[in-house]
Design a protein around this motif. Structure first.
Motif, PDB file in Angstrom:
ATOM      1  N   GLN A  98       1.341   7.597  -4.005  1.00 48.81           N
ATOM      2  CA  GLN A  98       0.167   8.687  -4.504  1.00 48.81           C
ATOM      3  C   GLN A  98      -1.075   8.037  -4.403  1.00 48.81           C
ATOM      4  O   GLN A  98      -1.833   8.781  -3.636  1.00 48.81           O
ATOM      5  N   ASP A  99      -1.295   6.838  -4.608  1.00 47.74           N
ATOM      6  CA  ASP A  99      -2.635   6.228  -4.442  1.00 47.74           C
ATOM      7  C   ASP A  99      -3.026   6.008  -3.058  1.00 47.74           C
ATOM      8  O   ASP A  99      -3.924   6.406  -2.590  1.00 47.74           O
ATOM      9  N   HIS A 100      -1.842   5.576  -2.133  1.00 48.16           N
ATOM     10  CA  HIS A 100      -2.123   5.296  -0.640  1.00 48.16           C
ATOM     11  C   HIS A 100      -2.572   6.881  -0.161  1.00 48.16           C
ATOM     12  O   HIS A 100      -3.367   7.071   0.760  1.00 48.16           O
ATOM     13  N   VAL A 101      -2.044   8.281  -0.618  1.00 47.67           N
ATOM     14  CA  VAL A 101      -2.243   9.565  -0.227  1.00 47.67           C
ATOM     15  C   VAL A 101      -3.709   9.746  -0.631  1.00 47.67           C
ATOM     16  O   VAL A 101      -4.461  10.319   0.358  1.00 47.67           O
ATOM     17  N   ASN A 102      -4.046   9.505  -1.901  1.00 50.16           N
ATOM     18  CA  ASN A 102      -5.313   9.944  -2.312  1.00 50.16           C
ATOM     19  C   ASN A 102      -6.232   9.148  -1.584  1.00 50.16           C
ATOM     20  O   ASN A 102      -7.555   9.909  -1.417  1.00 50.16           O
ATOM     21  N   ALA A 103      -5.984   8.064  -1.023  1.00 44.50           N
ATOM     22  CA  ALA A 103      -7.224   7.067  -0.640  1.00 44.50           C
ATOM     23  C   ALA A 103      -7.186   7.533   0.917  1.00 44.50           C
ATOM     24  O   ALA A 103      -7.991   7.009   1.987  1.00 44.50           O
ATOM     25  N   GLY A 104      -6.275   8.335   1.320  1.00 54.53           N
ATOM     26  CA  GLY A 104      -6.414   8.839   2.851  1.00 54.53           C
ATOM     27  C   GLY A 104      -5.675   7.725   3.765  1.00 54.53           C
ATOM     28  O   GLY A 104      -6.254   7.402   4.872  1.00 54.53           O
ATOM     29  N   GLY A 105      -4.916   6.906   3.081  1.00 56.97           N
ATOM     30  CA  GLY A 105      -4.388   5.893   4.081  1.00 56.97           C
ATOM     31  C   GLY A 105      -4.868   4.512   3.594  1.00 56.97           C
ATOM     32  O   GLY A 105      -5.574   4.418   2.785  1.00 56.97           O
ATOM     33  N   GLY A 106      -4.486   3.532   4.573  1.00 57.39           N
ATOM     34  CA  GLY A 106      -5.085   2.006   4.242  1.00 57.39           C
ATOM     35  C   GLY A 106      -4.259   1.185   3.862  1.00 57.39           C
ATOM     36  O   GLY A 106      -3.433   1.366   2.752  1.00 57.39           O
ATOM     37  N   LYS A 107      -4.161   0.210   4.394  1.00 59.02           N
ATOM     38  CA  LYS A 107      -3.067  -0.838   3.888  1.00 59.02           C
ATOM     39  C   LYS A 107      -3.223  -1.427   2.394  1.00 59.02           C
ATOM     40  O   LYS A 107      -2.336  -1.588   1.826  1.00 59.02           O
ATOM     41  N   ALA A 108      -4.444  -1.337   2.106  1.00 61.38           N
ATOM     42  CA  ALA A 108      -4.756  -2.100   0.782  1.00 61.38           C
ATOM     43  C   ALA A 108      -4.168  -1.167  -0.424  1.00 61.38           C
ATOM     44  O   ALA A 108      -4.088  -1.677  -1.479  1.00 61.38           O
ATOM     45  N   THR A 109      -3.736  -0.023  -0.070  1.00 54.57           N
ATOM     46  CA  THR A 109      -3.348   0.881  -1.120  1.00 54.57           C
ATOM     47  C   THR A 109      -1.971   1.225  -1.300  1.00 54.57           C
ATOM     48  O   THR A 109      -1.396   1.925  -1.916  1.00 54.57           O
ATOM     49  N   ILE A 110      -1.105   0.439  -0.244  1.00 54.17           N
ATOM     50  CA  ILE A 110       0.156   0.392  -0.213  1.00 54.17           C
ATOM     51  C   ILE A 110       0.594  -0.525  -1.283  1.00 54.17           C
ATOM     52  O   ILE A 110       0.226  -1.772  -1.260  1.00 54.17           O
ATOM     53  N   PRO A 111       1.422  -0.094  -2.326  1.00 57.88           N
ATOM     54  CA  PRO A 111       1.807  -1.080  -3.448  1.00 57.88           C
ATOM     55  C   PRO A 111       2.538  -2.349  -2.857  1.00 57.88           C
ATOM     56  O   PRO A 111       2.312  -3.335  -3.115  1.00 57.88           O
ATOM     57  N   VAL A 112       3.499  -1.905  -2.058  1.00 67.62           N
ATOM     58  CA  VAL A 112       4.159  -3.212  -1.368  1.00 67.62           C
ATOM     59  C   VAL A 112       4.211  -3.243   0.121  1.00 67.62           C
ATOM     60  O   VAL A 112       4.967  -2.264   0.894  1.00 67.62           O
ATOM     61  N   ALA A 113       3.323  -3.868   0.737  1.00 73.89           N
ATOM     62  CA  ALA A 113       2.839  -4.081   2.150  1.00 73.89           C
ATOM     63  C   ALA A 113       3.550  -5.208   2.556  1.00 73.89           C
ATOM     64  O   ALA A 113       3.195  -6.294   2.361  1.00 73.89           O
ATOM     65  N   PHE A 114       4.561  -4.996   3.274  1.00 75.32           N
ATOM     66  CA  PHE A 114       5.594  -6.521   3.529  1.00 75.32           C
ATOM     67  C   PHE A 114       4.644  -7.490   4.599  1.00 75.32           C
ATOM     68  O   PHE A 114       4.810  -8.462   4.354  1.00 75.32           O
ATOM     69  N   SER A 115       3.926  -6.890   5.258  1.00 72.42           N
ATOM     70  CA  SER A 115       3.140  -7.546   6.178  1.00 72.42           C
ATOM     71  C   SER A 115       2.280  -8.544   5.512  1.00 72.42           C
ATOM     72  O   SER A 115       1.981  -9.729   5.873  1.00 72.42           O
ATOM     73  N   GLY A 116       1.601  -8.089   4.310  1.00 68.09           N
ATOM     74  CA  GLY A 116       0.904  -9.179   3.497  1.00 68.09           C
ATOM     75  C   GLY A 116       1.672  -9.914   2.270  1.00 68.09           C
ATOM     76  O   GLY A 116       0.885 -10.478   1.428  1.00 68.09           O
ATOM     77  N   LEU A 117       2.918  -9.550   2.115  1.00 69.65           N
ATOM     78  CA  LEU A 117       3.700 -10.109   1.052  1.00 69.65           C
ATOM     79  C   LEU A 117       3.975 -11.696   1.161  1.00 69.65           C
ATOM     80  O   LEU A 117       4.338 -12.148   2.190  1.00 69.65           O
ATOM     81  N   ALA A 118       3.839 -12.422   0.066  1.00 71.30           N
ATOM     82  CA  ALA A 118       4.255 -13.813   0.317  1.00 71.30           C
ATOM     83  C   ALA A 118       5.646 -13.573   0.526  1.00 71.30           C
ATOM     84  O   ALA A 118       6.361 -12.761  -0.082  1.00 71.30           O
ATOM     85  N   PRO A 119       6.215 -14.674   0.914  1.00 75.06           N
ATOM     86  CA  PRO A 119       7.778 -14.831   1.212  1.00 75.06           C
ATOM     87  C   PRO A 119       8.619 -14.641   0.137  1.00 75.06           C
ATOM     88  O   PRO A 119       9.672 -13.736  -0.013  1.00 75.06           O
ATOM     89  N   GLU A 120       8.402 -15.178  -1.183  1.00 78.45           N
ATOM     90  CA  GLU A 120       9.120 -14.982  -2.367  1.00 78.45           C
ATOM     91  C   GLU A 120       9.033 -13.432  -2.756  1.00 78.45           C
ATOM     92  O   GLU A 120      10.078 -12.929  -3.315  1.00 78.45           O
ATOM     93  N   LYS A 121       7.775 -12.785  -2.647  1.00 75.99           N
ATOM     94  CA  LYS A 121       8.052 -11.504  -2.792  1.00 75.99           C
ATOM     95  C   LYS A 121       8.713 -10.676  -2.095  1.00 75.99           C
ATOM     96  O   LYS A 121       9.451  -9.524  -2.440  1.00 75.99           O
ATOM     97  N   VAL A 122       8.808 -10.960  -0.716  1.00 79.30           N
ATOM     98  CA  VAL A 122       9.814 -10.039   0.336  1.00 79.30           C
ATOM     99  C   VAL A 122      10.925 -10.392  -0.124  1.00 79.30           C
ATOM    100  O   VAL A 122      11.879  -9.149  -0.462  1.00 79.30           O
ATOM    101  N   LEU A 123      11.467 -11.441  -0.774  1.00 77.29           N
ATOM    102  CA  LEU A 123      12.800 -11.697  -0.864  1.00 77.29           C
ATOM    103  C   LEU A 123      13.118 -10.939  -2.284  1.00 77.29           C
ATOM    104  O   LEU A 123      14.156 -10.137  -2.238  1.00 77.29           O
ATOM    105  N   ASP A 124      12.294 -11.068  -3.044  1.00 75.26           N
ATOM    106  CA  ASP A 124      12.503 -10.224  -4.510  1.00 75.26           C
ATOM    107  C   ASP A 124      12.666  -8.648  -4.233  1.00 75.26           C
ATOM    108  O   ASP A 124      13.377  -8.017  -4.764  1.00 75.26           O
ATOM    109  N   ALA A 125      11.713  -8.237  -3.241  1.00 73.68           N
ATOM    110  CA  ALA A 125      11.784  -6.892  -3.157  1.00 73.68           C
ATOM    111  C   ALA A 125      13.118  -6.406  -2.344  1.00 73.68           C
ATOM    112  O   ALA A 125      13.902  -5.453  -2.685  1.00 73.68           O
ATOM    113  N   CYS A 126      13.622  -7.120  -1.503  1.00 72.91           N
ATOM    114  CA  CYS A 126      14.756  -6.746  -0.772  1.00 72.91           C
ATOM    115  C   CYS A 126      15.996  -7.067  -1.630  1.00 72.91           C
ATOM    116  O   CYS A 126      16.938  -6.093  -1.661  1.00 72.91           O
TER     117      CYS A 126
END
Lengths: 318, 677
Positions: free
Chosen positions: A82-110
């Protein structure tokens, strides 16, 4: 004032209603269904991703129609949009953007969905995880050329070679397992998600070699005649494993042997020295009937044919 | 960037970074595979049909052993992909079929997946390998193999997305084909004779299992039945004077039948639980291996004094190998920056064999005996790993493992009429304990730059063999710089191992250093290169008998050492150019060269002599320089949106520096049409 039984029941109902209403509003805002916009909204601005998404294994969550919003489609991995849509896009508003995640967060997400399988039981202690090699290093969710496991490259070996260049060199040798030729894959012997402790060689090494289901070295998945059991086991095979004599990836020597000739390979153990061997008297050195200066005696396996184990001869003659 | 460019870029990246696979099948695809939509499914297919050719000069046996591509038409590769558009297909939602090398390539494979969401998933993998090996250097060519191995795996999962799943599976493995083997007759001072073997081996495995997900726990249970059969008959095709034609030994006939059958049923139970603070899993497996065998062998010939001799040997019995393994892993996540993991593993393998052995020589019964052997290996290991991410750019990990192994061994025989003393059945025991420490750091000073450094040190107190790991140390380092269009990496690894007992010593040192990189400046050009240096030198005490002069008895040589030095340089270079997305050129070069220890002739370099009496064969075996190279080139022309024409050439050159017996040069190539729609 008179209290009727009906009023009492009504009061209890009202209290329970207020209690559950309160619980609803106290719930984390992130879990509110209203924050999830659904994958069709994502599709509006990301048609490229969606164009081939029906071929993606993750599409099952959309096709099902029965999953909760947090487990459905894009938002199951990227979080509520919802926030990403409201902001009209942008990587900063994606709650989980994998390209910017720390490795351990990527692991946790998957692992939120992909944990708890036999093949990934050791992923937290695997050599890959401990070197920051996590899911997205090898898997490409949106643009994989290999649809079966969403690998980031078309051939599994190309993924592995990117870091394991010395292994690539070994598979370029004249004698090798046929990985480059497409007959085998790295995962025939290795578990990239981490393996259980080896049942051979003191259980410490190797760390990423997958076992055949029968607790054995993976070599025995294909080399079924070496599996035994035999009446006369060559203990080196069972105790320290096939790597005692063979280089499993590739070798400049025939039969993937560690030495170009057999007699030095055998004599380096069979020297009768020390308290090595299964009888603690040093593996027996060749007897006085063996003239090692004579080429006939230099190919040990010409007589000791059943060197991996025998049922009829303690000296592996037949 | 347009969608087309994005997809094209992904495609190019996928094919650019390759090692040196055989020149065919073609790596390029015709275009952007969109496929056609038919009855609610998206369907894509591609077929590459072509013709392979080859010419070989030199040792064709070695060519077949290392490359083995032949002539003829091939379905070099094919793929079929069918996906339901909405995920609600009738009988299936996905079919994925890929094949390679069908039509007589030595390496053929096919994989198939059929899946219906939530209902079933079926996976098939089928592979065939034509294996040819003359075994020239290890047995003078007398252990020749020309076999075909077929491997297939079928797995069916019912309710793959459900809380309760059912697994059914089958795996088959067969090996058939002619081979040569040898036998030593009629006594220890006899001769060796080549025999013909018609290899017939097969293994069949049937699996049944289930998985239940309940209350946060997942329980996985699998049971399997494995049957193994080896019915390889062995015979002497013609009377043979043996490997030493000057002696009086000869073999005029031999027949051997040795059926070897058995089963290995196994159980596996696994339990999992993972949440935000901790994760735990346990696995238990038990395999009950059993083999029964009969070996019936009849041989006639002349013994070492020229006397006619006939022997019949009958051996029969069985062997058991129960194997148990259990693992328990517990991970703790006390904070987002720290992960602690502990694993305990237990492995217990026991091999027990009993047999009956009887031999009749020239009508005289030798005393039959009943060998009994036992080999038990119990290993218990516990490891703890800690991973601490101190900052966004720096992390450290450390680990400690203790493992202990007990080996119990019995080797003996009951001779008829002679009672075996009880002491003969008392096992010899030995124990080995290994302490291992690990330490490593990860540094990410820039997003594109990563540096890994780690070391492992192990100390064992009683390894079983001189070449086993005793005091070992490993040092590893890797640095990588990676952007979207360029990647450069360098790495180094050194392994030391020293093992000793009394005055004997075995030491090995291996070093691997390398650099590799890829560059994709434009979507029409890419280049990929790597260089690796693999060094190994070992030194070990050996002890043997040899006739060191032309006359006189054998002498025992106890002061010699086995030395082996290998210095392998390996390089790969590949480049690809695409002209207007219509014509693709790709070239590659692969070189493996072992320069050995630098000597120019088989015998040892001056100054390397260890001052001990030495057989020249041992000096010659200290190093084995050779060169194996393979340049290749391919052109691929896009004829239309659905058709591409391809042609390629690959050269293989194998050259041993000290012997020309196995050298060869091979020219291989192909031409094909790739049709995708």
């Amino acid at each position: 004032m008179r209290y009727s039984w009906g009023m009492l029941v009504g009061s209890v109902r009202a209290a329970l209603g207020l209690f559950f209403l309160g619980l609803f509003f106290l719930a984390s805002p992130a879990l509110l269904a209203a924050d999830y916009v659904g994958s069709n909204v994502c599709r509006t601005c990301h048609p490229n991703v969606f164009a081939t998404f029906s071929r993606n294994p993750h599409y099952k969550s959309i096709a099902s129609g029965k999953e909760k919003p947090e487990n459905t489609g894009c938002e199951s991995c990227h979080g509520p949009g919802q926030d990403h849509v409201n902001a009209g896009g942008g990587k900063a508003t994606i709650p989980v953007a994998f390209s910017g995640l720390a490795p351990e967060k990527v692991l946790d997400a998957c692992l939120r969905c992909h944990s708890q399988t036999v093949s990934r039981a050791n992923i937290r202690r695997s050599e890959h995880t401990q070197r920051d090699i996590v899911c997205t290093n090898c898997h490409s969710i949106h643009s994989s050329p290999a649809p079966k496991f969403l690998l980031a490259k078309q051939q599994q070996r190309e993924l592995c070679y990117e870091c394991h260049a010395s292994v690539r060199a070994q598979f370029s040798m004249p004698f090798k397992h046929r990985v480059n030729e497409g007959f085998m894959q790295c995962t025939d012997c290795h578990n990239p998600h981490g393996a259980f402790a080896a049942t051979w060689n003191m259980a410490a090494r190797p760390r990423m070699v997958d076992q055949a289901v029968g607790n054995e070295e993976p070599c025995l998945k294909c080399h079924i005649d070496k599996r035994g059991p035999f009446v006369y086991e060559h203990a080196a095979v069972r105790v320290d494993g096939c790597e005692t004599c063979h280089n499993p990836h590739g070798s400049t020597n025939a039969r993937l042997l560690k030495r170009p000739v057999t007699f030095t390979l055998c004599l380096e153990c069979h020297n009768g020295l020390g308290n090595f061997g299964r009888r603690l008297d040093g593996p027996q050195n060749p007897s006085a009937s063996h003239n090692l200066a004579d080429p006939r005696y230099q190919n040990c396996t010409t007589c000791h044919v059943r060197i991996h184990g025998s049922n009829g001869s303690q000296l592996f003659f037949r | 960037m347009t969608r087309t460019k994005i997809v094209f870029m992904a495609h190019v990246v996928a094919i650019a970074l390759h090692a040196q696979p055989p020149v065919a099948p073609t790596a390029e695809s015709v275009g952007l595979p969109r496929g056609d939509n038919i009855s609610g499914y998206n369907v894509r297919q591609s077929f590459e049909l072509g013709y392979r050719w080859h010419t070989v000069g030199g040792d064709t046996g070695m060519y077949r052993s290392t490359v083995n591509y032949g002539n003829g038409p091939r379905l070099l590769s094919s793929s079929l992909s069918v996906n339901s558009l909405e995920g609600h297909g009738g009988y299936f939602d996905q079919i994925q079929l890929n094949t390679q090398g069908l039509g007589n390539d030595p390496y053929e494979s096919a994989s198939l997946r059929i899946e219906k969401n939530r209902l079933y998933r079926y996976d098939l993998s089928w592979r065939s390998d034509a294996y040819y090996n003359p075994g020239l250097t290890i047995s003078g060519g007398e252990h020749f193999l020309d076999t075909v191995r077929h491997v297939q795996d079928h797995d069916l999962t019912l309710f793959p997305q459900g809380s309760f799943k059912i697994f059914l599976g089958y795996s088959g493995n067969t090996q058939t084909g002619p081979a040569l083997t040898t036998i030593q007759q009629f006594d220890v001072r006899g001769d060796e004779y080549p025999l013909f073997a018609d290899i017939r081996r097969s293994q069949h495995e049937y699996r049944l299992g289930a998985e239940l997900n309940m209350m946060g726990f997942r329980l996985n249970v699998l049971h399997a039945w494995v049957d193994f059969k080896d019915d390889t008959p062995v015979s002497l095709p013609a009377p043979s004077p043996g490997n030493n034609p000057t002696d009086l030994n000869s073999l005029t006939s031999l027949q051997r039948s040795e059926p070897y059958h058995g089963t290995s049923p196994y159980w596996r139970v696994a339990l999992f639980r993972e949440n935000k603070l901790w994760a735990a899993n346990g696995r238990f497996t038990y395999v009950a291996g059993h083999r029964a065998f009969v070996d019936d062998e009849t041989a006639f010939g002349f013994n070492r004094v020229g006397t006619p001799t006939g022997t019949q040997i009958v051996t029969l019995g069985d062997a058991e190998r129960p194997a148990l393994a259990a693992n328990f892993t517990f991970s703790l996540f006390p904070s987002a920056k720290l992960t602690l993991t502990n694993q305990t593993s237990v492995s217990n393998i026991r091999m027990v064999g009993n047999s009956y052995y009887t031999q009749v020589t020239n009508g005289v019964f030798a005393t039959p005996f009943n060998p009994f052997t036992y080999l038990g290996i119990l290993t218990i290991a516990n490891s703890t790993d800690a991973d601490l991410r101190l900052t966004k750019w720096f992390a450290v990990r450390a680990g400690y493992e203790y493992s202990t192994r007990r080996i119990r061994s019995i080797e003996g025989a009951d001779i008829t009429g002679v009672p075996t003393p009880p002491a003969a059945r008392v096992p010899i025991e030995q124990e080995n304990a290994l302490n291992t420490g690990l330490l490593g750091v990860r540094i990410h000073p820039l997003k594109a730059l990563s540096i890994l450094l780690d070391t492992e040190i192990g100390r064992a107190d009683h390894p079983i063999y001189p070449v086993s790991q005793r005091n070992y140390e490993t040092y590893r380092g890797r640095i990588e710089y990676k952007l979207r269009s360029v990647r450069v990496a360098g790495y180094s690894r050194t392994d030391y191992n020293t093992n000793w007992a009394s005055l004997a010593n075995f030491a090995s040192r291996s070093r691997q250093n390398g650099i590799d990189g890829s560059w994709l400046p434009k979507n029409w050009f890419s280049i990929d290169a790597s260089y690796t240096k693999l060094h190994l030198d070992t030194l070990g005490a050996i002890n043997y008998f040899a006739q060191l002069s032309n006359v006189g008895p054998l002498q025992q040589v106890t002061t010699d050492q086995s030395r082996y030095v290998s210095n392998i340089h390996s390089g790969n270079l590949s480049a690809r150019v695409s002209i207007r997305q219509r014509v693709d050129f790709s070239v590659g070069y692969s070189l493996v060269q072992d320069v050995g220890d630098g000597r120019l002739a088989p015998l040892a370099l001056p100054g390397l002599s260890l001052g001990a009496p030495q057989v020249s064969a041992f000096a010659a075996a200290q190093t084995f320089p050779l060169r194996y190279l393979s340049p290749q080139g391919r052109v691929s022309v896009r004829i239309s949106e659905k058709i591409r024409w391809n042609a390629g050439y690959q050269y293989y050159g194998y050259h041993e520096d000290f012997s020309a017996l196995q050298n060869y040069r091979a020219h291989t190539g192909y031409a094909s049409v790739l049709w995708a729609f």
